[in-house]
Each structure stands twice: as C-alpha cells, then as structure tokens.
Motif scaffolding. Sequence first.
Motif, PDB file in Angstrom:
ATOM      1  N   LEU A  50      34.563  33.051  60.378  1.00 33.75           N
ATOM      2  CA  LEU A  50      34.044  34.217  59.675  1.00 33.75           C
ATOM      3  C   LEU A  50      34.537  34.250  58.234  1.00 33.75           C
ATOM      4  CD1 LEU A  50      32.491  36.918  59.825  1.00 33.75           C
ATOM      5  CD2 LEU A  50      34.628  37.993  60.550  1.00 33.75           C
ATOM      6  N   ILE A  51      35.819  33.975  58.027  1.00 33.37           N
ATOM      7  CA  ILE A  51      36.381  33.985  56.676  1.00 33.37           C
ATOM      8  C   ILE A  51      35.747  32.894  55.819  1.00 33.37           C
ATOM      9  CG2 ILE A  51      38.490  33.537  55.360  1.00 33.37           C
ATOM     10  CD1 ILE A  51      40.046  34.944  57.568  1.00 33.37           C
ATOM     11  N   SER A  52      35.539  31.719  56.409  1.00 38.56           N
ATOM     12  CA  SER A  52      34.966  30.611  55.665  1.00 38.56           C
ATOM     13  C   SER A  52      33.545  30.918  55.204  1.00 38.56           C
ATOM     14  CB  SER A  52      34.984  29.340  56.530  1.00 38.56           C
ATOM     15  OG  SER A  52      34.334  28.275  55.876  1.00 38.56           O
ATOM     16  N   HIS A  53      32.717  31.413  56.108  1.00 39.17           N
ATOM     17  CA  HIS A  53      31.326  31.703  55.752  1.00 39.17           C
ATOM     18  C   HIS A  53      31.241  32.903  54.814  1.00 39.17           C
ATOM     19  CE1 HIS A  53      28.827  29.010  58.330  1.00 39.17           C
ATOM     20  NE2 HIS A  53      29.981  28.862  58.951  1.00 39.17           N
ATOM     21  N   PHE A  54      32.074  33.894  55.017  1.00 39.49           N
ATOM     22  CA  PHE A  54      32.056  35.059  54.133  1.00 39.49           C
ATOM     23  C   PHE A  54      32.466  34.665  52.715  1.00 39.49           C
ATOM     24  CE2 PHE A  54      34.290  38.585  52.095  1.00 39.49           C
ATOM     25  CZ  PHE A  54      33.285  39.551  52.107  1.00 39.49           C
ATOM     26  N   SER A  55      33.512  33.865  52.603  1.00 39.64           N
ATOM     27  CA  SER A  55      33.962  33.426  51.283  1.00 39.64           C
ATOM     28  C   SER A  55      32.893  32.592  50.591  1.00 39.64           C
ATOM     29  CB  SER A  55      35.260  32.615  51.412  1.00 39.64           C
ATOM     30  OG  SER A  55      36.267  33.376  52.038  1.00 39.64           O
ATOM     31  N   HIS A  56      32.184  31.777  51.367  1.00 44.31           N
ATOM     32  CA  HIS A  56      31.130  30.946  50.776  1.00 44.31           C
ATOM     33  C   HIS A  56      30.004  31.811  50.235  1.00 44.31           C
ATOM     34  CE1 HIS A  56      28.588  27.416  50.221  1.00 44.31           C
ATOM     35  NE2 HIS A  56      27.608  28.083  50.806  1.00 44.31           N
ATOM     36  N   GLN A  57      29.627  32.872  50.952  1.00 39.18           N
ATOM     37  CA  GLN A  57      28.518  33.722  50.543  1.00 39.18           C
ATOM     38  C   GLN A  57      28.878  34.642  49.383  1.00 39.18           C
ATOM     39  OE1 GLN A  57      25.379  33.690  51.645  1.00 39.18           O
ATOM     40  NE2 GLN A  57      25.755  32.055  53.116  1.00 39.18           N
ATOM     41  N   ILE A  65      37.005  33.458  37.160  1.00 39.03           N
ATOM     42  CA  ILE A  65      37.714  34.740  37.059  1.00 39.03           C
ATOM     43  C   ILE A  65      37.432  35.604  38.289  1.00 39.03           C
ATOM     44  CG2 ILE A  65      37.995  36.830  35.677  1.00 39.03           C
ATOM     45  CD1 ILE A  65      37.181  35.240  33.237  1.00 39.03           C
ATOM     46  N   GLY A  66      36.206  35.576  38.781  1.00 40.54           N
ATOM     47  CA  GLY A  66      35.860  36.377  39.953  1.00 40.54           C
ATOM     48  C   GLY A  66      36.519  35.909  41.225  1.00 40.54           C
ATOM     49  N   HIS A  67      36.964  34.636  41.257  1.00 37.97           N
ATOM     50  CA  HIS A  67      37.622  34.125  42.459  1.00 37.97           C
ATOM     51  C   HIS A  67      38.956  34.805  42.719  1.00 37.97           C
ATOM     52  CE1 HIS A  67      35.192  30.091  42.233  1.00 37.97           C
ATOM     53  NE2 HIS A  67      34.448  31.165  42.460  1.00 37.97           N
ATOM     54  N   LYS A  68      39.504  35.462  41.700  1.00 35.63           N
ATOM     55  CA  LYS A  68      40.768  36.180  41.902  1.00 35.63           C
ATOM     56  C   LYS A  68      40.579  37.388  42.824  1.00 35.63           C
ATOM     57  CE  LYS A  68      42.474  34.859  37.325  1.00 35.63           C
ATOM     58  NZ  LYS A  68      42.944  35.341  35.997  1.00 35.63           N
ATOM     59  N   TRP A  69      39.342  37.840  42.956  1.00 36.14           N
ATOM     60  CA  TRP A  69      39.042  38.978  43.815  1.00 36.14           C
ATOM     61  C   TRP A  69      38.793  38.569  45.262  1.00 36.14           C
ATOM     62  CZ3 TRP A  69      37.488  44.310  42.635  1.00 36.14           C
ATOM     63  CH2 TRP A  69      37.875  44.701  41.358  1.00 36.14           C
ATOM     64  N   ALA A  70      38.933  37.306  45.570  1.00 37.53           N
ATOM     65  CA  ALA A  70      38.589  36.815  46.909  1.00 37.53           C
ATOM     66  C   ALA A  70      39.411  37.508  47.988  1.00 37.53           C
ATOM     67  CB  ALA A  70      38.787  35.300  46.981  1.00 37.53           C
ATOM     68  N   LEU A  71      40.704  37.616  47.764  1.00 36.00           N
ATOM     69  CA  LEU A  71      41.578  38.211  48.781  1.00 36.00           C
ATOM     70  C   LEU A  71      41.270  39.694  48.968  1.00 36.00           C
ATOM     71  CD1 LEU A  71      43.894  37.770  50.735  1.00 36.00           C
ATOM     72  CD2 LEU A  71      45.493  38.259  48.873  1.00 36.00           C
ATOM     73  N   ILE A  72      40.990  40.405  47.872  1.00 34.64           N
ATOM     74  CA  ILE A  72      40.690  41.842  47.961  1.00 34.64           C
ATOM     75  C   ILE A  72      39.385  42.060  48.721  1.00 34.64           C
ATOM     76  CG2 ILE A  72      40.170  43.916  46.629  1.00 34.64           C
ATOM     77  CD1 ILE A  72      41.971  42.868  44.435  1.00 34.64           C
ATOM     78  N   LEU A  73      38.350  41.315  48.354  1.00 37.52           N
ATOM     79  CA  LEU A  73      37.054  41.491  49.004  1.00 37.52           C
ATOM     80  C   LEU A  73      37.101  41.088  50.470  1.00 37.52           C
ATOM     81  CD1 LEU A  73      34.676  40.165  46.194  1.00 37.52           C
ATOM     82  CD2 LEU A  73      35.202  42.531  46.779  1.00 37.52           C
ATOM     83  N   LEU A  74      37.824  40.003  50.762  1.00 37.05           N
ATOM     84  CA  LEU A  74      37.926  39.568  52.149  1.00 37.05           C
ATOM     85  C   LEU A  74      38.703  40.579  52.991  1.00 37.05           C
ATOM     86  CD1 LEU A  74      37.455  37.406  54.283  1.00 37.05           C
ATOM     87  CD2 LEU A  74      39.538  36.262  53.486  1.00 37.05           C
ATOM     88  N   SER A  75      39.804  41.106  52.459  1.00 38.63           N
ATOM     89  CA  SER A  75      40.578  42.112  53.189  1.00 38.63           C
ATOM     90  C   SER A  75      39.764  43.382  53.403  1.00 38.63           C
ATOM     91  CB  SER A  75      41.864  42.432  52.432  1.00 38.63           C
ATOM     92  OG  SER A  75      42.656  41.280  52.257  1.00 38.63           O
ATOM     93  N   LEU A 218      27.615  44.377  47.652  1.00 38.90           N
ATOM     94  CA  LEU A 218      27.243  45.141  46.469  1.00 38.90           C
ATOM     95  C   LEU A 218      28.404  45.233  45.484  1.00 38.90           C
ATOM     96  CD1 LEU A 218      25.155  48.052  48.041  1.00 38.90           C
ATOM     97  CD2 LEU A 218      24.322  46.072  46.774  1.00 38.90           C
ATOM     98  N   LEU A 219      29.608  45.382  46.017  1.00 41.60           N
ATOM     99  CA  LEU A 219      30.775  45.427  45.135  1.00 41.60           C
ATOM    100  C   LEU A 219      30.955  44.100  44.397  1.00 41.60           C
ATOM    101  CD1 LEU A 219      33.105  47.294  44.308  1.00 41.60           C
ATOM    102  CD2 LEU A 219      34.467  46.252  46.127  1.00 41.60           C
ATOM    103  N   SER A 220      30.705  42.989  45.084  1.00 37.57           N
ATOM    104  CA  SER A 220      30.803  41.676  44.433  1.00 37.57           C
ATOM    105  C   SER A 220      29.714  41.498  43.382  1.00 37.57           C
ATOM    106  CB  SER A 220      30.720  40.566  45.477  1.00 37.57           C
ATOM    107  OG  SER A 220      29.433  40.513  46.070  1.00 37.57           O
ATOM    108  N   LEU A 221      28.530  42.055  43.625  1.00 38.36           N
ATOM    109  CA  LEU A 221      27.465  41.983  42.619  1.00 38.36           C
ATOM    110  C   LEU A 221      27.822  42.795  41.383  1.00 38.36           C
ATOM    111  CD1 LEU A 221      24.260  42.240  44.855  1.00 38.36           C
ATOM    112  CD2 LEU A 221      25.262  40.198  43.815  1.00 38.36           C
TER     113      LEU A 221
END
Length: 227
Positions: A50-57, A65-75, A218-221
């Motif tokens: 789930l984490i792998s596919h979610f991170s990919h999408q 720069i947006g990759h720094k938000w990966a942990l926040i969005l995933l959590s 939507l938050l990522s967009l």
Amino acid sequence: MTLSFFDQFMSPILFSIPLSTIALITPWLLLPSASNRWLQNRTLVLRNWLISHFSHQIILPMNTIGHKWALILLSLFLFLLSLNTLGLLPYTFTPTTQLSFSLALAVPLWLATVIIGLRNAPGLSLAHLLPEGTPTPLIPILILIETASLLIRPFALGVRLTANMTAGHLLLHLIATATYVLLPLMPTVAILTLTLLFLLTCLEIAVAMIQAYVFVLLLSLYLQENL
C-alpha cells in the motif's frame, strides 16, 4: 425519549473517557512495527504494498522539493484510512464525521502549501490568481473569483470528508433501523433490506478508503501548484 439519528455523531463517553480520544490513538497502536526478517507476515506485506503504490501515485508527479512532503502525506493517508475504517465497527466513533476535526486537518495543511508557494516561488503562486490571456476589463473580477476559490479550498476539503462519512453512516443507520422494524412484521422484506444493508456496508468501506485517498490527493495537487 425520542433520539435523533444524528445523536450517533456525538462523541460518546465510556467510564468518563471520551471515545473520540481513543479513536484518535488506536490507529497508531494498530500499525505493525517493521521487522528485519526476510519473510514477513501478511500484514506487513500488505502495508508495504500500500505504501509503495500510494507513494508512486502521489509523490512521483512532484519535483524534488515536493518529495519532502512524502512522510507527511503518507502518515496522513494511513491515519485517515484507519479512522474511517475503524469507525465502521460497532461501539466505535468516527472523528472524521466532525467538521471541526476535518477542518483542523485541512486548514493548517492547505495554509502550509500556500506559504511554501509564496516563499519559494511567489510569482508562480500569484500567477494562479489571473489566467493567461485574460481581457483587461475582466482582470479585477477574475482575481476576486480566483482568490475566493483559493480561500474555499480548505473548507471544501473538510466538508467533503465530513459530508461523505456522515451521509454513509446516516444511511446505514436508517437501513439498519428499517430492517429491525420490518423483521417481526414482514420477514421477507426485512431479508431484502438486510441484503441492501450488507451491500451498503461494503460500499461504505470503499468510500472510507476513497475519501482518505481523495483528501491526500487534493492536498498533493495544491502542493504541486505551489512548487
């Protein structure tokens, strides 16, 4: 004493402990810890998939720069997913049915994306308020419309999550009450209603998962527009 159907959305108290507090803590306790074993259990494999596919999408379309938000969005995704699905169990409480809770998540995160955009690329962020090629007489009107659209975004995030979860729970409550009332009077109709209740429960499980994904998507967009 006549109870309202909306009483189910009030935070119940058990042994002087609000169940909303337990509902907020429980998801973090249910997440399995990582293991160093070569062969892991099914829960860890499912979570890693789930984490792998979610991170990919979510993360892949963004820049570095947006990759720094990966942990926040995933959590945030795992947290909302756990809250929405756990709220479908009996004698539990769904915090996302409270507008105050949804707005408490939506407003700070949306504001963070706006502040990041104004700090890193102020020209790009302000350019979204005026589409390219706009006629001169329409510039003030479009700026006001785009500003209102920007300010409405966090409320749309919170209201969408709360409205979908509230509507689903309310519909399940209505169908369950109808099944209980019809069972001694018309058993055949009650069986059909029970079948409908089962199908709605499956649909509500899907909605609980989709709403957590949509909230984070939507938050990522919004973040992607400001980077």
